[in-house]
Each structure stands twice: as C-alpha cells, then as structure tokens.
Write an enzyme that holds these catalytic residues in place. Structure first.
Site, short mmCIF file in Angstrom:
data_model
loop_
_atom_site.label_atom_id
_atom_site.label_comp_id
_atom_site.label_asym_id
_atom_site.label_seq_id
_atom_site.Cartn_x
_atom_site.Cartn_y
_atom_site.Cartn_z
N THR A 144 -11.65 1.97 -2.63
CA THR A 144 -11.49 1.98 -1.19
C THR A 144 -9.97 2.43 -0.77
O THR A 144 -9.53 2.31 0.09
CB THR A 144 -11.66 0.60 -0.49
OG1 THR A 144 -10.81 -0.22 -1.10
CG2 THR A 144 -13.03 0.29 -0.81
N ARG A 182 -7.71 5.70 -2.33
CA ARG A 182 -7.49 7.08 -2.31
C ARG A 182 -8.65 8.06 -3.23
O ARG A 182 -8.46 7.69 -4.47
CB ARG A 182 -6.22 7.70 -2.29
CG ARG A 182 -5.34 7.08 -1.10
CD ARG A 182 -5.56 7.95 0.13
NE ARG A 182 -4.73 7.46 1.13
CZ ARG A 182 -5.03 6.63 2.37
NH1 ARG A 182 -6.06 5.82 2.29
NH2 ARG A 182 -4.17 6.49 3.13
N ASP A 220 -15.14 4.76 -0.67
CA ASP A 220 -14.89 5.00 0.70
C ASP A 220 -14.31 6.24 0.84
O ASP A 220 -13.72 6.28 2.05
CB ASP A 220 -14.28 3.80 1.14
CG ASP A 220 -14.09 4.02 2.83
OD1 ASP A 220 -15.18 4.15 3.41
OD2 ASP A 220 -12.99 3.37 3.16
N GLU A 225 -12.10 14.74 0.64
CA GLU A 225 -12.59 14.19 1.76
C GLU A 225 -12.41 15.31 3.08
O GLU A 225 -12.85 15.15 4.05
CB GLU A 225 -12.54 12.83 1.85
CG GLU A 225 -10.92 12.45 2.26
CD GLU A 225 -10.94 10.91 2.37
OE1 GLU A 225 -11.58 10.20 1.58
OE2 GLU A 225 -10.30 10.45 3.34
N HIS A 281 -14.93 6.90 4.77
CA HIS A 281 -13.35 6.34 4.90
C HIS A 281 -13.41 5.49 6.21
O HIS A 281 -12.64 5.75 7.01
CB HIS A 281 -12.14 7.55 5.11
CG HIS A 281 -10.95 7.03 4.76
ND1 HIS A 281 -10.00 7.82 3.78
CD2 HIS A 281 -10.04 6.08 5.16
CE1 HIS A 281 -8.99 7.44 3.69
NE2 HIS A 281 -8.89 6.18 4.48
P1 NAD Z 1 0.51 -2.18 -0.89
O1 NAD Z 1 1.58 -1.22 -0.80
O2 NAD Z 1 0.64 -3.34 -0.07
O3 NAD Z 1 0.02 -2.43 -2.45
C1 NAD Z 1 -0.09 -1.42 -3.29
C2 NAD Z 1 0.13 -2.17 -4.55
O4 NAD Z 1 -0.11 -1.06 -5.66
C3 NAD Z 1 1.54 -2.78 -4.56
O5 NAD Z 1 1.46 -4.11 -5.33
C4 NAD Z 1 2.21 -1.59 -5.86
O6 NAD Z 1 3.01 -2.26 -6.84
C5 NAD Z 1 0.94 -1.32 -6.82
N1 NAD Z 1 0.89 -0.16 -7.22
C6 NAD Z 1 1.90 0.96 -7.14
N2 NAD Z 1 1.93 1.80 -8.12
C7 NAD Z 1 0.86 1.17 -9.03
C8 NAD Z 1 0.55 1.94 -10.28
N3 NAD Z 1 1.06 2.91 -10.90
N4 NAD Z 1 -0.47 0.86 -11.01
C9 NAD Z 1 -0.66 -0.19 -10.30
N5 NAD Z 1 -0.38 -0.62 -9.35
C10 NAD Z 1 0.38 0.20 -8.59
O7 NAD Z 1 -0.59 -1.42 -0.15
P2 NAD Z 1 -1.92 -1.62 0.49
O8 NAD Z 1 -1.97 -2.28 1.85
O9 NAD Z 1 -2.63 -2.94 -0.27
O10 NAD Z 1 -2.91 -0.47 0.38
C11 NAD Z 1 -3.39 0.03 -0.70
C12 NAD Z 1 -3.82 1.33 -0.62
O11 NAD Z 1 -5.23 1.41 0.02
C13 NAD Z 1 -3.00 2.29 0.40
O12 NAD Z 1 -2.00 2.99 -0.40
C14 NAD Z 1 -3.97 3.15 0.89
O13 NAD Z 1 -4.22 4.32 0.00
C15 NAD Z 1 -5.48 2.48 0.79
N6 NAD Z 1 -5.76 2.11 2.07
C16 NAD Z 1 -7.21 2.55 2.44
C17 NAD Z 1 -7.94 2.30 3.64
C18 NAD Z 1 -9.03 2.76 3.78
O14 NAD Z 1 -9.62 2.93 4.85
N7 NAD Z 1 -10.00 2.92 2.90
C19 NAD Z 1 -7.36 1.60 4.28
C20 NAD Z 1 -5.78 1.15 4.30
C21 NAD Z 1 -5.46 1.37 2.98
#
Ligand code: NAD
Length: 333
Positions: free
Chosen positions: A233, A235, A259, A264, A296
């Site tokens: 869910t 990217r 998702d 996309e 998405h």
């Molecule tokens: P966040 O920044 O709170 O958390 C991201 C986590 O990933 C952090 O703890 C970071 O340390 C970790 N990270 C970074 N690089 C990494 C790596 N190489 N290996 C492992 N972990 C790593 O972000 P979030 O709010 O939890 O969102 C996460 C992702 O969800 C966003 O970047 C976005 O792409 C996606 N998202 C999707 C939707 C959707 O509708 N499908 C909605 C919101 C966010």
C-alpha cells in the site's frame, strides 16, 4: 487574494477543500489534469500549487513554476518521491506535505486486503450473487499466530503492526531507523533477509527512494516462504512487478494485494472502462485469481481526506503569511 492551483483534482478534492477553505479564504482553482512538463503551461498566476501522488514535479516543472512566481509546492499526500526537492531548493520554492493525516486509514486498508485475499471475500461476494452457495475453493487460513513482516515502521507501519498484533500475530519488522517503542515491545526488529525468510505475510510501509526501489525483486522473492502473501500500500516501484508475476506463476507468492502500481499514473484515478488497456503487465496481474488490485484508495476515508484538506491549507497559510511552517515535519524544503 492568495491563489492556489490544484492538479489531479477529483470531485472529492473540490468538495473537501472548498468546505474547509471558508476559514482560510484562498482563491482555489482546480484542474483535473495531471501536472507535468506538458501541462505546466496552464499555470497563469498562483502563489501555490497543490499536487498529488502522480503529478510529476521534476526540474523542468520547477523551473517553469518559479518563472511564474509560484512560491509553494504543497503535496496533499505523505509521499514526496514525485518532487525534485533539489530543484525546488535551487529556485527557493518551499515544498510541504501532509506527513501524517490518518495512518490508520492506510493500515486498515492493508488489513482489508489481507482478509479479502485470505478469506476470498471478493470471490464469495460474486458467488453468492449468482446463487452459488458452495464453499469449494474458498478455504482460507487463520491469520492468528502467523508471522507478519513489516517493512518500514513509521506512522503507517506502526498502526498496521498494532492491528496485526491485536489479531494475535507475531510481528517482525525491518527499518533503517529502529524505534524501540516500549509500548510495542512485542515488535521484533530483524534484518531484511530474516524478515523475508520468516514472514507468512509481508506488508510494505517504507517510502520510495533510491534504496527501496525494487526492494522486492527476484532475489528477495526467492528468500520468501513458499506461498507468502505480499501487500503493497506504499508505492508501486517498491516492487519489481515482472519478478512478482514470475513469483505468482511458480506459486512462490501465494497472494498479492496492491493498492499502488509502478505505472499507475496512466491508469489510476480514472474511469477507463470503455478503453483498451495497453499495459500488459497490469492486465496479467489482474488475471490471477489470487491478486487483488485497488487503485490507490488506501488513504481514502472521510477522516483522512478531512485532515488532508485542513493540514494542506494550514501549511500553505503558514508558509505564505509567515514564511515559517510551525509543523516542521511538513516542510521538505
Ligand atoms: P513515515 O515516514 O512515517 O515512515 C516510513 C518509514 O520507512 C520510516 O520509519 C523510515 O525509517 C522507513 N524507511 C526509510 N527507508 C527505509 C528502507 N530503505 N528500508 C526500510 N525502511 C525504511 O511514512 P508513513 O506515513 O508511514 O508512510 C509510508 C509510505 O506509505 C509513504 O512514503 C507513502 O509512499 C505511502 N502512503 C501510501 C498511501 C496510499 O493511499 N496508498 C497513503 C499514504 C502513504
């Protein structure tokens, strides 16, 4: 009056932003079109532009909007892989986002995908409508006691882990920044290799960047348990989709819930029901009975969209009025 131009605007964007703009008083202009170097010319005069996940804010776009006097790029989402931050810095344009609007919205969607795939709800729904009340082919498994592998334990990964812990699952996680949260002592950090080898269900919650692009590739898939469930869910480009298709064909991957999809931007958020889809990869994916694709929509709850509208307008107001964002996590540059 300060003007904000919206790209990729859907009817619900107009509804929520117009509703909450009453207390901000900006002039809002909405374009359905996606922003890229071809469409950037529609910007006439604007203080800020507001973009979503598939708008391409590359260096050419940033150069163009800088010439037009735009001072802010406001992402109405959390991920920011589609914006060239170096270019924005070079042209002194602020970039802000909505770091956390409702992590639960996305986490709950990931859980919905797990249960749908496991208990075959998508099939059961259609079957019963055709008066077929047989259970053959609908056998699922208990999620209770399974090992869940969480890649990325930020806002969403944590919310997801808490729900799965509530199901009675064992949670193993991989993150580049481990967070020893005493309230989540049941969450065990492991290496990526260990996670891939141990998890019955793997859910991706890390951002897309150079390190994470195709983090799920052929090598990673080989390390997974046979019949694993993979949920994305986050990217699309976290997954090497042709490698995942191979994994589905050999049954190494038993279930896939996505998702998000690497290509996309040419498909999602549109009704293409009358069109011929020329993307053979998504067509192949959708042909598997054990693959669930949503377009998405994980963020798409009333609570999340309300927060997105309010926080985005607040970000822009603070930056325009004081040139100083109070919520520092929202400011990317
Ligand atoms: P966040 O920044 O709170 O958390 C991201 C986590 O990933 C952090 O703890 C970071 O340390 C970790 N990270 C970074 N690089 C990494 C790596 N190489 N290996 C492992 N972990 C790593 O972000 P979030 O709010 O939890 O969102 C996460 C992702 O969800 C966003 O970047 C976005 O792409 C996606 N998202 C999707 C939707 C959707 O509708 N499908 C909605 C919101 C966010």
């Amino acid at each position: 009056m300060m003007k904000i131009i919206f790209f990729s605007a859907q009817p619900y964007d107009k509804e929520f932003f117009n509703q909450y703009n009453d207390s901000f008083g900006f002039e809002l202009e909405f374009f359905e079109t996606q922003l890229d170097s071809q469409t950037v010319g529609v910007i006439t005069n604007a203080d800020a532009i507001c973009v979503f996940v598939n708008d391409k804010v590359d260096a050419a776009v940033v150069r163009h909007i800088a010439k037009k006097g735009v001072r802010i790029i406001a992402l109405r989402c959390a991920g920011f892989n589609n914006v060239d931050l170096d270019a924005a810095r070079e042209y002194n344009i602020h970039v802000c986002r909505v770091p956390a609007y409702s992590p639960e919205a996305v986490a709950e969607h990931a859980v919905a995908m797990i249960l749908t795939l496991d208990r075959k709800i998508h099939k059961a729904y259609n079957r019963v409508r055709e008066q077929n009340f047989s259970l053959n082919g609908l056998l699922g498994f208990d999620v209770h006691n399974k090992t869940i592998g969480v890649i990325g334990t930020g806002n969403i990964g944590k919310a997801f882990s808490k729900i799965m812990h509530g199901f009675g699952c064992r949670i193993v996680a991989f993150d580049v920044a481990t967070d020893k949260n005493p309230e989540m002592s049941w969450l065990k950090y492991v290496t990526l290799t260990e996670l891939l080898a141990q998890a019955d269900i793997i859910s991706l919650h890390c951002p897309l960047n150079e390190q994470t692009k195709h983090i799920i590739n052929a090598e990673a898939i080989d390390l997974m348990k046979k019949g694993v469930m993979l949920i994305n869910t986050s990217r699309g480009a976290l997954i090497d989709t042709p490698a995942v298709i191979e994994g589905l064909k050999t049954a190494q991957i038993g279930y896939l819930g996505i998702d998000v999809y690497e290509q996309e931007e040419t498909l999602f958020f549109r009704d293409l029901s009358e069109d011929i889809i020329t993307d053979d990869i998504i067509q192949r994916l959708m042909s598997f009975p054990n693959v669930l694709v949503t377009a998405h929509q994980a963020f798409f709850t009333r609570e999340a969209v309300t927060q997105i509208a309010i926080i985005t307008l607040q970000n822009i107001q603070e930056l325009l009025l004081k040139d100083n964002l109070l919520n520092k996590a929202a400011l990317l540059c």
